[in-house]
Scaffold this motif. Structure first.
Motif, mmCIF file in Angstrom:
data_model
loop_
_atom_site.group_PDB
_atom_site.id
_atom_site.type_symbol
_atom_site.label_atom_id
_atom_site.label_comp_id
_atom_site.label_asym_id
_atom_site.label_seq_id
_atom_site.Cartn_x
_atom_site.Cartn_y
_atom_site.Cartn_z
ATOM 1 N N UNK A 20 0.513 -12.886 -25.592
ATOM 2 C CA UNK A 20 0.265 -12.586 -27.004
ATOM 3 C C UNK A 20 0.239 -13.864 -27.833
ATOM 4 N N UNK A 21 1.118 -14.782 -27.526
ATOM 5 C CA UNK A 21 1.150 -16.062 -28.236
ATOM 6 C C UNK A 21 -0.140 -16.843 -27.993
ATOM 7 N N UNK A 22 -0.620 -16.838 -26.759
ATOM 8 C CA UNK A 22 -1.888 -17.513 -26.458
ATOM 9 C C UNK A 22 -3.029 -16.886 -27.239
ATOM 10 N N UNK A 23 -3.059 -15.570 -27.281
ATOM 11 C CA UNK A 23 -4.110 -14.878 -28.030
ATOM 12 C C UNK A 23 -4.049 -15.262 -29.503
ATOM 13 N N UNK A 24 -2.859 -15.249 -30.068
ATOM 14 C CA UNK A 24 -2.701 -15.595 -31.491
ATOM 15 C C UNK A 24 -3.139 -17.030 -31.758
ATOM 16 N N UNK A 25 -2.714 -17.957 -30.898
ATOM 17 C CA UNK A 25 -3.054 -19.364 -31.106
ATOM 18 C C UNK A 25 -4.556 -19.617 -30.982
ATOM 19 N N UNK A 26 -5.202 -18.961 -30.031
ATOM 20 C CA UNK A 26 -6.644 -19.156 -29.888
ATOM 21 C C UNK A 26 -7.429 -18.421 -30.974
#
Length: 141
Positions: A20-26
């Motif tokens: 989820x953090x990767x999705x948010x950051x990208x």
């Protein structure tokens, strides 16, 4: 047993939070999506490897506790062995899940990586370490 179950739940949630953090950051352009999109050879190799990894890890992780040697260890020393084998099973699905999620964005939203991540996420639902599942997997039945 309760401590072991909590640790396994924490491992599961950690993998989901990292994705989820990767999705948010990208998605917020904090990290640059598509920075590997030009390298088609790397994309092909990584996609092929990830497809093979997913094809191997899903059946292995879902059947891991059915292997006689593993089941014997789980019944002899439930708490310690459940933590060891449960962590291994969780990582067999969680590590490729995180990698596919990140590769999806690095190759500018290549759908194949997204599909692999969705399949892995669905498979993780079959091994959620509830207390009843932990007790059932460490019993002699």
């Amino acid at each position: 047993m309760k401590r072991t179950q909590k640790i396994l739940i924490a491992e599961l949630l950690t993998a989901i939070v990292v994705c989820a953090l990767a999705v948010i950051l990208f998605e917020t352009n904090t990290l640059e999506a598509g920075c590997w999109a030009e390298n088609k050879q790397l994309e092909f190799v990584l996609l092929t490897v990830m497809e093979l990894v997913v094809l191997c890890m899903i059946p292995l992780s879902l059947k891991l506790f059915k292997f006689q040697a593993v089941h014997k260890k789980l019944t002899e020393n439930p708490a310690r062995e459940l933590l060891r084998w449960g962590t291994l099973r969780m990582m067999l699905l969680a590590a490729p899940l995180v990698m596919c999620t990140i590769f999806y964005y690095l190759f500018f939203m290549k759908p194949a990586f997204c599909y692999l991540a969705i399949i892995l996420l669905l498979c993780i639902l079959f091994i959620v370490p509830t207390m009843n599942r932990c007790k059932a997997e460490t019993s002699l039945n």
